[in-house]
Design an enzyme around this catalytic site. Structure first.
Site, mmCIF file in Angstrom:
data_model
loop_
_atom_site.group_PDB
_atom_site.id
_atom_site.type_symbol
_atom_site.label_atom_id
_atom_site.label_comp_id
_atom_site.label_asym_id
_atom_site.label_seq_id
_atom_site.Cartn_x
_atom_site.Cartn_y
_atom_site.Cartn_z
ATOM 1 N N LYS A 26 0.849 -1.197 0.000
ATOM 2 C CA LYS A 26 0.000 0.000 0.000
ATOM 3 C C LYS A 26 0.886 1.249 0.000
ATOM 4 O O LYS A 26 2.010 1.210 0.485
ATOM 5 C CB LYS A 26 -0.863 0.024 1.268
ATOM 6 C CG LYS A 26 -2.026 -0.939 1.262
ATOM 7 C CD LYS A 26 -2.867 -0.765 2.525
ATOM 8 C CE LYS A 26 -4.017 -1.751 2.559
ATOM 9 N NZ LYS A 26 -5.018 -1.529 1.494
ATOM 10 N N ARG A 75 -10.354 -11.486 1.841
ATOM 11 C CA ARG A 75 -11.157 -12.585 1.281
ATOM 12 C C ARG A 75 -10.418 -13.907 1.365
ATOM 13 O O ARG A 75 -11.029 -14.964 1.450
ATOM 14 C CB ARG A 75 -11.572 -12.238 -0.159
ATOM 15 C CG ARG A 75 -10.429 -12.041 -1.100
ATOM 16 C CD ARG A 75 -10.833 -11.275 -2.358
ATOM 17 N NE ARG A 75 -10.895 -9.829 -2.130
ATOM 18 C CZ ARG A 75 -11.263 -8.944 -3.055
ATOM 19 N NH1 ARG A 75 -11.637 -9.350 -4.273
ATOM 20 N NH2 ARG A 75 -11.282 -7.661 -2.791
#
Ligand code: BES
Ligand code: MN
Ligand code: ZN
Length: 499
Positions: free
Chosen positions: A283, A357
């Site tokens: 990120k 996920r």
């Protein structure tokens, strides 16, 4: 730091008051007044000197009852009476009642007052029913009283804490108050976990914290799986995310037996990424610290668990928390890797930052081995959710329309709202790849929905809903974790227990 390890539920004692406003003995008393209210029975019972102060304020129009006005009045015996303006009685919204209460209690929390009586639940507002009023006032008060000090060396002294709040209630509001009190305890737990920094609140800490909860209450059990056990079981997707971190993954399973022995449990699953760097798909640096909140799904289900147990709900509850840290490293998983999940389905990792996920799919598969009646997962799953709904609502996705309705209803009852996004099959093809059963990202369009689609592939045939809380779990750096959507979740569990 953290030498004394105590689980956080409540500091301020909340109790239903037995007294009326005449005989109340707390240092400060709060009551509401509408701009268009002709006679306010509570005001008529105030000491004469307080009434005359108010009359003077009304006369010179210092106090009109306009929304947000707060008027302190002083009794001869030293008690402070705070009259809160609520605007027109048919205009007061849930948000305004919550925010006004929050503002007033925040003010008192930084004063030297230790005991408060709150008569706000007794207001007669056109658009807020009595149960909603007591929930909003109780939750807002508890929210305002909370102060994060865990990692400050300078802590405010105890004089600046509200030690107890008596809440005035009608008979019809007693149950709602008990529920709100339990919700507040869960919210506080969730905020504590969310706000603590990632070097403290790591997977081992979450496991330890959950163990304390299981020890504190009857009817509770806990199992913690370590990474070796999960490796043997084949939880490849979860372990892939954790393999770049020195803080090894844990799977925490909290169990509460409040129902009949053979009642199918309700299963809760919460994303517990204790820090999300993005991994090799790193990120950007700006605001990366906020990814300490990436375990707020875990905080939600642990908080919800605490509330349900405090209420003694007649249900069986299973709470699953995959606690994992997502770090870049020589051992980290990488884009292009194909991973075999616990279900056996293979996943091509196209972005290591779509890690939520990955840990959830294995946990969802595992949770279904316990034959739950329903599975709910909570996750700070996608930045796209903030784009779609902002900070007002959590997103719910499910293939069972009644379940979406039940969650929406619970959100309305607690003013902790959710909004549905579709899980139509047409979105599924965005997960197609030539190299595995699916890829872990769906591209730019509908990023929240394709994340939900990914999870739906691991819950086929199961009554299940996914709740994306990326926009609701924390506000901004300073205000920190909100404890949302614990209140909504607990209301859902209450409603289920009464079906
Ligand atoms: N934890 C983030 C989602 C997130 C980001 C929540 C910012 C709140 C604020 C999640 O793991 C993530 O990184 N998601 C990616 C998915 C993408 C790679 C498909 C995202 O939203 O950018
Ligand atoms: Mn991520
Ligand atoms: Zn994440």
């Amino acid at each position: 730091m953290h030498s004394s390890f105590k689980i956080q539920t409540q500091n301020m004692k909340l109790k239903a008051t037995q007294s009326n406003i005449k005989s109340i003995e707390t240092e400060q008393i709060i009551l509401g007044h509408f701009q268009d209210q002709k006679d306010n029975a509570l005001i008529k019972e105030l000491p004469a000197e307080v009434q005359s102060q108010l009359t003077a304020r009304v006369k010179n129009e210092d106090f009109t009852g306009k929304s947000g006005q707060v008027q302190n009045l002083y009794a001869d015996n030293g008690q402070i009476f705070t009259v809160v303006g609520l605007g027109k009685s048919d205009k007061l919204t849930a948000t305004a009642l919550y925010d006004t209460t929050h503002k007033v209690i925040k003010g008192i929390a930084s004063s030297r007052v230790n005991s408060v009586a709150n008569f706000l639940p007794l207001i007669d507002a056109k658009n807020i029913d009595a149960e909603m009023a007591v929930k909003l006032v109780t939750l807002a008060s508890a929210h305002a009283e909370y102060r994060y000090e865990d990692t400050k060396s300078f802590k405010k002294d105890n004089k600046h804490k509200i030690k107890s709040m008596e809440v005035a209630l009608s008979d019809a509001q007693q149950d709602a108050f008990k529920q709100a009190k339990a919700m507040a305890a869960g919210v506080k737990t969730a905020r504590h976990l969310g706000n603590n920094p990632p070097n403290i609140c790591n997977p081992a800490y979450i496991a330890k914290y959950a163990t304390k909860i299981a020890d504190k209450y009857d009817n509770c059990e806990i199992t913690v799986l370590n990474h070796k056990q999960m490796k043997k079981m084949g939880m490849g997707a979860l372990l892939a995310v954790g393999q770049g971190s020195a803080n090894k993954p844990k799977m925490v399973v909290l169990k509460y037996n409040g129902g009949n022995k053979d009642d199918a449990p309700i299963a809760l699953v919460g994303k517990g990424i204790t820090f999300d760097t993005g991994g090799i798909s790193l990120k950007p640096g700006a605001n990366m610290d906020e990814m300490k909140y990436d375990m707020c799904g875990a905080a939600t289900v642990i908080g919800g668990f605490v509330s349900a147990v405090e209420l003694g709900l007649p249900i069986n509850l299973l709470t699953f928390v995959p606690a994992v840290e997502n770090m870049p490293d020589g051992k980290a998983y990488r884009p292009g890797d194909v991973i075999t999940s616990y279900s056996g389905k293979t996943i091509e990792v196209l972005n290591t930052d779509a890690e939520g996920r990955m840990i959830l799919c294995d946990t969802l598969t595992y949770s279904q081995e316990f034959k739950p009646s329903v599975v709910l997962d909570f996750a700070t799953l996608t930045g796209a959710c903030i784009v779609a709904l902002g900070h007002q609502a959590s997103a719910v996705m499910t293939k069972t329309p009644e379940l979406a309705d039940d969650l929406k209803q619970a959100g309305l009852q607690t003013h902790d709202r959710v909004w549905e996004l579709p899980l139509w099959d047409e979105y599924q093809k965005q997960l197609d790849t030539s190299f595995a059963d699916m890829q872990n990202i769906g591209g730019f369009p509908a990023g929240t929905i394709t994340a939900g689609c990914f999870l739906s592939r691991f819950t086929e045939g199961q009554k299940w809903a996914h709740v994306d809380i990326a926009g609701t779990a924390w506000n901004n750096k300073k205000a920190g974790a909100t404890g949302r959507p614990v209140a909504m979740l607990v209301q859902y569990l209450i409603n289920e227990s009464q079906k």
